[in-house]
Design a protein around this motif. Sequence first.
Motif, PDB file in Angstrom:
ATOM      1  N   ARG A  26     -18.603  46.742  64.098  1.00 50.61           N
ATOM      2  CA  ARG A  26     -18.694  46.590  62.640  1.00 50.61           C
ATOM      3  C   ARG A  26     -18.322  47.895  61.942  1.00 50.61           C
ATOM      4  N   ALA A  27     -18.743  49.025  62.490  1.00 54.49           N
ATOM      5  CA  ALA A  27     -18.407  50.320  61.888  1.00 54.49           C
ATOM      6  C   ALA A  27     -16.902  50.530  61.875  1.00 54.49           C
ATOM      7  N   ILE A  28     -16.242  50.159  62.955  1.00 55.83           N
ATOM      8  CA  ILE A  28     -14.782  50.299  63.013  1.00 55.83           C
ATOM      9  C   ILE A  28     -14.117  49.371  62.004  1.00 55.83           C
ATOM     10  N   ILE A  29     -14.562  48.120  61.947  1.00 57.38           N
ATOM     11  CA  ILE A  29     -13.983  47.144  61.019  1.00 57.38           C
ATOM     12  C   ILE A  29     -14.220  47.587  59.576  1.00 57.38           C
ATOM     13  N   ASP A  30     -15.420  48.056  59.275  1.00 60.41           N
ATOM     14  CA  ASP A  30     -15.732  48.500  57.915  1.00 60.41           C
ATOM     15  C   ASP A  30     -14.909  49.721  57.512  1.00 60.41           C
ATOM     16  N   LYS A  31     -14.427  50.457  58.490  1.00 58.60           N
ATOM     17  CA  LYS A  31     -13.612  51.639  58.220  1.00 58.60           C
ATOM     18  C   LYS A  31     -12.186  51.247  57.842  1.00 58.60           C
ATOM     19  N   ASP A  32     -11.895  49.943  57.824  1.00 61.20           N
ATOM     20  CA  ASP A  32     -10.571  49.432  57.458  1.00 61.20           C
ATOM     21  C   ASP A  32      -9.487  49.847  58.443  1.00 61.20           C
ATOM     22  N   SER A  33      -9.830  50.003  59.680  1.00 66.00           N
ATOM     23  CA  SER A  33      -8.826  50.424  60.641  1.00 66.00           C
ATOM     24  C   SER A  33      -8.933  49.593  61.909  1.00 66.00           C
ATOM     25  N   PHE A  34      -8.299  48.430  61.877  1.00 68.11           N
ATOM     26  CA  PHE A  34      -8.311  47.576  63.050  1.00 68.11           C
ATOM     27  C   PHE A  34      -7.585  48.244  64.217  1.00 68.11           C
ATOM     28  N   CYS A  35      -6.653  49.157  63.920  1.00 67.42           N
ATOM     29  CA  CYS A  35      -5.958  49.872  64.995  1.00 67.42           C
ATOM     30  C   CYS A  35      -6.936  50.674  65.844  1.00 67.42           C
ATOM     31  N   ASP A  36      -8.069  51.082  65.272  1.00 65.36           N
ATOM     32  CA  ASP A  36      -9.060  51.839  66.030  1.00 65.36           C
ATOM     33  C   ASP A  36      -9.797  50.980  67.053  1.00 65.36           C
ATOM     34  N   LEU A  37      -9.567  49.675  67.048  1.00 58.35           N
ATOM     35  CA  LEU A  37     -10.164  48.826  68.094  1.00 58.35           C
ATOM     36  C   LEU A  37      -9.670  49.238  69.474  1.00 58.35           C
ATOM     37  N   LYS A  38      -8.517  49.879  69.529  1.00 55.91           N
ATOM     38  CA  LYS A  38      -7.997  50.326  70.828  1.00 55.91           C
ATOM     39  C   LYS A  38      -8.917  51.350  71.475  1.00 55.91           C
ATOM     40  N   VAL A 138      -0.813  31.357  55.377  1.00 55.87           N
ATOM     41  CA  VAL A 138      -0.002  32.511  55.725  1.00 55.87           C
ATOM     42  C   VAL A 138      -0.734  33.205  56.868  1.00 55.87           C
ATOM     43  N   ILE A 139      -0.034  33.370  57.997  1.00 62.24           N
ATOM     44  CA  ILE A 139      -0.633  33.970  59.191  1.00 62.24           C
ATOM     45  C   ILE A 139       0.146  35.234  59.532  1.00 62.24           C
ATOM     46  N   LYS A 140      -0.592  36.311  59.700  1.00 61.82           N
ATOM     47  CA  LYS A 140       0.035  37.594  60.064  1.00 61.82           C
ATOM     48  C   LYS A 140      -0.689  38.151  61.278  1.00 61.82           C
ATOM     49  N   GLU A 141       0.033  38.222  62.392  1.00 65.32           N
ATOM     50  CA  GLU A 141      -0.547  38.761  63.613  1.00 65.32           C
ATOM     51  C   GLU A 141      -0.166  40.231  63.749  1.00 65.32           C
ATOM     52  N   ASN A 142      -1.163  41.047  64.030  1.00 70.73           N
ATOM     53  CA  ASN A 142      -0.977  42.490  64.187  1.00 70.73           C
ATOM     54  C   ASN A 142      -1.449  42.890  65.579  1.00 70.73           C
ATOM     55  N   THR A 143      -0.750  43.817  66.186  1.00 70.47           N
ATOM     56  CA  THR A 143      -1.104  44.266  67.528  1.00 70.47           C
ATOM     57  C   THR A 143      -1.692  45.665  67.488  1.00 70.47           C
ATOM     58  N   TYR A 144      -2.822  45.854  68.142  1.00 74.38           N
ATOM     59  CA  TYR A 144      -3.384  47.192  68.270  1.00 74.38           C
ATOM     60  C   TYR A 144      -3.323  47.685  69.713  1.00 74.38           C
ATOM     61  N   TRP A 145      -2.973  46.829  70.649  1.00 73.75           N
ATOM     62  CA  TRP A 145      -2.910  47.206  72.064  1.00 73.75           C
ATOM     63  C   TRP A 145      -1.726  46.517  72.707  1.00 73.75           C
TER      64      TRP A 145
END
Length: 146
Positions: A26-38, A138-145
């Motif tokens: 949740r902290a990562i998601i709230d930081k607005d950075s899904f790329c940090d899920l890596k 509208v579907i937008k897929e983003n890759t973080y890994w």
Amino acid sequence: MFESKEFINAVIYSNNTSLSDNDFIRAIIDKDSFCDLKSVNGDFCGATKRDGKWILFRDHMGVMPLYYYLKGDKFYFAEDIRDLCAIDGVDLSINEKWFYLDMTGRSTLSLRETEFKYIFAVCPGTWTEFSLDNSSWVIKENTYWT
């Protein structure tokens, strides 16, 4: 859940081990950075709603499943495909292409497609955004890994 963005940043960039796994995600998601899920080491999936968009995300290797149903203006998601099948009014039409490829022993099945025409899987290592625009998804897929 947390008091400030400064606290979230401090938690994410420290080795704080007192947070639960859910709180850390949740902290990562709230930081607005899904790329940090890596940077997360583990099996996870989840969903959040932000700015009128649903965002579904899944772990690097796809250990934790996450499925969604999309037809017309109906959008549902669940970790278990059987939960989607149990919803009244869900169209459980068979995905003939998927069955053909499965029955002929082809291993090139899509990571997204399932045996149902309108039920899909979120791909591993991605976050996918869903928004409804004039009764069209509208579907937008983003890759973080990768």
